[in-house]
Design a protein around this motif. Structure first.
Motif, PDB file in Angstrom:
ATOM      1  N   UNK A 234      -0.773 -19.209   5.462  1.00 52.56           N
ATOM      2  CA  UNK A 234      -1.867 -19.198   4.503  1.00 52.56           C
ATOM      3  C   UNK A 234      -1.728 -17.999   3.565  1.00 52.56           C
ATOM      4  N   UNK A 235      -2.397 -18.076   2.417  1.00 53.47           N
ATOM      5  CA  UNK A 235      -2.353 -16.968   1.457  1.00 53.47           C
ATOM      6  C   UNK A 235      -2.904 -15.698   2.086  1.00 53.47           C
ATOM      7  N   UNK A 236      -3.955 -15.843   2.891  1.00 50.24           N
ATOM      8  CA  UNK A 236      -4.564 -14.671   3.526  1.00 50.24           C
ATOM      9  C   UNK A 236      -3.574 -13.999   4.470  1.00 50.24           C
ATOM     10  N   UNK A 237      -2.836 -14.792   5.263  1.00 46.90           N
ATOM     11  CA  UNK A 237      -1.868 -14.235   6.192  1.00 46.90           C
ATOM     12  C   UNK A 237      -0.704 -13.589   5.448  1.00 46.90           C
ATOM     13  N   UNK A 238      -0.277 -14.232   4.369  1.00 42.38           N
ATOM     14  CA  UNK A 238       0.816 -13.675   3.568  1.00 42.38           C
ATOM     15  C   UNK A 238       0.408 -12.334   2.979  1.00 42.38           C
ATOM     16  N   UNK A 239      -0.798 -12.270   2.407  1.00 42.71           N
ATOM     17  CA  UNK A 239      -1.279 -11.020   1.815  1.00 42.71           C
ATOM     18  C   UNK A 239      -1.401  -9.923   2.877  1.00 42.71           C
ATOM     19  N   UNK A 240      -1.857 -10.300   4.071  1.00 44.36           N
ATOM     20  CA  UNK A 240      -1.998  -9.329   5.160  1.00 44.36           C
ATOM     21  C   UNK A 240      -0.642  -8.761   5.552  1.00 44.36           C
ATOM     22  N   UNK A 241       0.345  -9.640   5.675  1.00 38.57           N
ATOM     23  CA  UNK A 241       1.677  -9.188   6.075  1.00 38.57           C
ATOM     24  C   UNK A 241       2.350  -8.364   4.984  1.00 38.57           C
ATOM     25  N   UNK A 242       2.137  -8.714   3.739  1.00 39.27           N
ATOM     26  CA  UNK A 242       2.687  -7.911   2.650  1.00 39.27           C
ATOM     27  C   UNK A 242       2.041  -6.525   2.612  1.00 39.27           C
ATOM     28  N   UNK A 243       0.827  -6.434   3.176  1.00 39.87           N
ATOM     29  CA  UNK A 243       0.141  -5.148   3.262  1.00 39.87           C
ATOM     30  C   UNK A 243       0.780  -4.201   4.257  1.00 39.87           C
ATOM     31  N   UNK A 244       1.729  -4.701   5.055  1.00 40.78           N
ATOM     32  CA  UNK A 244       2.445  -3.850   6.010  1.00 40.78           C
ATOM     33  C   UNK A 244       3.581  -3.067   5.352  1.00 40.78           C
TER      34      UNK A 244
ATOM     35  N   UNK B  30       4.916  -5.712  12.338  1.00 42.34           N
ATOM     36  CA  UNK B  30       5.323  -4.316  12.329  1.00 42.34           C
ATOM     37  C   UNK B  30       5.352  -3.818  10.888  1.00 42.34           C
ATOM     38  N   UNK B  31       5.040  -2.547  10.675  1.00 37.65           N
ATOM     39  CA  UNK B  31       5.091  -2.013   9.303  1.00 37.65           C
ATOM     40  C   UNK B  31       6.523  -1.739   8.877  1.00 37.65           C
ATOM     41  N   UNK B  32       6.751  -1.765   7.586  1.00 39.11           N
ATOM     42  CA  UNK B  32       8.037  -1.360   7.028  1.00 39.11           C
ATOM     43  C   UNK B  32       7.759  -0.221   6.057  1.00 39.11           C
ATOM     44  N   UNK B  33       8.405   0.909   6.272  1.00 38.35           N
ATOM     45  CA  UNK B  33       8.141   2.130   5.520  1.00 38.35           C
ATOM     46  C   UNK B  33       9.305   2.412   4.573  1.00 38.35           C
ATOM     47  N   UNK B  34       8.985   2.603   3.297  1.00 38.12           N
ATOM     48  CA  UNK B  34       9.997   2.913   2.280  1.00 38.12           C
ATOM     49  C   UNK B  34       9.919   4.400   1.937  1.00 38.12           C
ATOM     50  N   UNK B  35      11.056   5.057   1.938  1.00 42.10           N
ATOM     51  CA  UNK B  35      11.080   6.501   1.713  1.00 42.10           C
ATOM     52  C   UNK B  35      11.099   6.874   0.233  1.00 42.10           C
TER      53      UNK B  35
ATOM     54  N   UNK C 173       0.847  -1.177   0.000  1.00 40.07           N
ATOM     55  CA  UNK C 173       0.000   0.000   0.000  1.00 40.07           C
ATOM     56  C   UNK C 173       0.886   1.232   0.000  1.00 40.07           C
ATOM     57  N   UNK C 174       0.323   2.386  -0.351  1.00 40.33           N
ATOM     58  CA  UNK C 174       1.112   3.610  -0.247  1.00 40.33           C
ATOM     59  C   UNK C 174       0.562   4.471   0.867  1.00 40.33           C
ATOM     60  N   UNK C 175       1.229   5.570   1.129  1.00 40.09           N
ATOM     61  CA  UNK C 175       0.881   6.397   2.276  1.00 40.09           C
ATOM     62  C   UNK C 175      -0.475   7.077   2.115  1.00 40.09           C
ATOM     63  N   UNK C 176      -1.044   7.067   0.908  1.00 42.15           N
ATOM     64  CA  UNK C 176      -2.335   7.701   0.700  1.00 42.15           C
ATOM     65  C   UNK C 176      -3.504   6.831   1.159  1.00 42.15           C
ATOM     66  N   UNK C 177      -3.300   5.539   1.310  1.00 42.61           N
ATOM     67  CA  UNK C 177      -4.403   4.698   1.767  1.00 42.61           C
ATOM     68  C   UNK C 177      -3.999   3.843   2.960  1.00 42.61           C
ATOM     69  N   UNK C 178      -2.981   4.299   3.696  1.00 41.06           N
ATOM     70  CA  UNK C 178      -2.454   3.535   4.814  1.00 41.06           C
ATOM     71  C   UNK C 178      -3.326   3.729   6.049  1.00 41.06           C
ATOM     72  N   UNK C 179      -4.052   2.727   6.463  1.00 41.68           N
ATOM     73  CA  UNK C 179      -4.779   2.757   7.715  1.00 41.68           C
ATOM     74  C   UNK C 179      -4.943   1.319   8.203  1.00 41.68           C
ATOM     75  N   UNK C 180      -4.405   1.014   9.376  1.00 37.73           N
ATOM     76  CA  UNK C 180      -4.460  -0.333   9.915  1.00 37.73           C
ATOM     77  C   UNK C 180      -4.080  -0.302  11.375  1.00 37.73           C
ATOM     78  N   UNK C 181      -4.293  -1.377  12.066  1.00 37.93           N
ATOM     79  CA  UNK C 181      -3.894  -1.493  13.461  1.00 37.93           C
ATOM     80  C   UNK C 181      -2.722  -2.454  13.564  1.00 37.93           C
TER      81      UNK C 181
END
Length: 228
Positions: free
Chosen positions: A113-123, A70-75, A1-9
């Motif tokens: 699982x694919x769902x967990x992988x996709x969720x983590x890649x969303x970080x 934890x999220x990983x942020x790319x500059x 995701x990019x910083x324009x739609x970043x919202x998560x817990x």
């Protein structure tokens, strides 16, 4: 995701969304995160260490902790950038793509699982051009400075050599500004970097030899407008 739609817990904090002038700005309050500011010299080592930290809060002792996220942020998202080399070189975007591929493969090897992988890649959170957050910040910084100097800004200019980041971001920001009745943006492309003659301009308003020619053109236009 990019910083324009970043919202998560995340387990160590919370995300808060703030809307101002229709522009979505996200503030994330967390205790731990990974921030990538530049490319490492040893790609293999950087991918290995980053993957270890993404998978576990105790790398070296615990291989994978399902409760740890934890999220990983790319500059910067540029795949290519210009150096002294005659042709463009890989930038931070190449590291991000490599890390994503290796991180995904590592999670598959762990049996996630694919769902967990996709969720983590969303970080993976992307800042830098062409993300709106970058332009919103620049816009506000310039408006604040203009206010301090008693000046008025009628238009913002983006000068860049990379159509996929510099120009795409400015064109998108201009569309956004038009929609919300904000001051417009112009995108000027220069020939001193990644872009080559004959390639897609991706909406650039004009092409110049270098930044000095851009400045001269803008000043000339303003002088002409003042005379009129």
């Amino acid at each position: 995701m990019n910083a324009d739609n970043m919202i998560y817990r995340v387990d160590d904090g919370e995300a808060v969304m703030v809307t101002r002038l229709g522009m979505k700005i996200y503030f994330v309050r967390i205790r731990r995160l990974i921030v990538v500011l530049k490319c490492g010299r040893d790609l293999f080592e950087a991918i290995q260490i980053t993957t270890d930290v993404l998978l576990s809060s105790r790398p070296g002792k615990v291989e994978y902790d399902p409760q740890h996220r934890i999220p990983i942020v790319f500059s910067n998202g540029d795949l290519l950038w210009k150096t002294q080399h005659p042709f463009p070189r890989f930038g931070q975007g190449a590291f991000k793509l490599s890390l994503q591929a290796c991180y995904k493969a590592r999670m598959e090897a762990l049996g996630l699982s694919k769902a967990e992988i996709d969720t983590r890649l969303g970080d993976f959170v992307q800042f830098g051009k062409p993300v709106h957050a970058q332009y919103i910040y620049a816009r506000q910084a310039l408006l604040d400075r203009a206010s301090d100097l008693g000046c008025h800004i009628s238009r913002f200019y983006m000068v860049g050599d990379n159509t996929r980041s510099d120009i795409a971001g400015a064109v998108s920001m201009n569309t956004f500004s038009s929609k919300h009745r904000l001051r417009p943006w112009s995108a000027f492309l220069v020939k001193t970097g990644v872009w080559r003659e004959g390639e897609d301009r991706m909406g650039a308003d004009a092409v110049f030899e270098d930044v000095t020619k851009v400045v001269a053109s803008v000043l000339q236009d303003y002088k002409q407008n003042l005379r009129n």
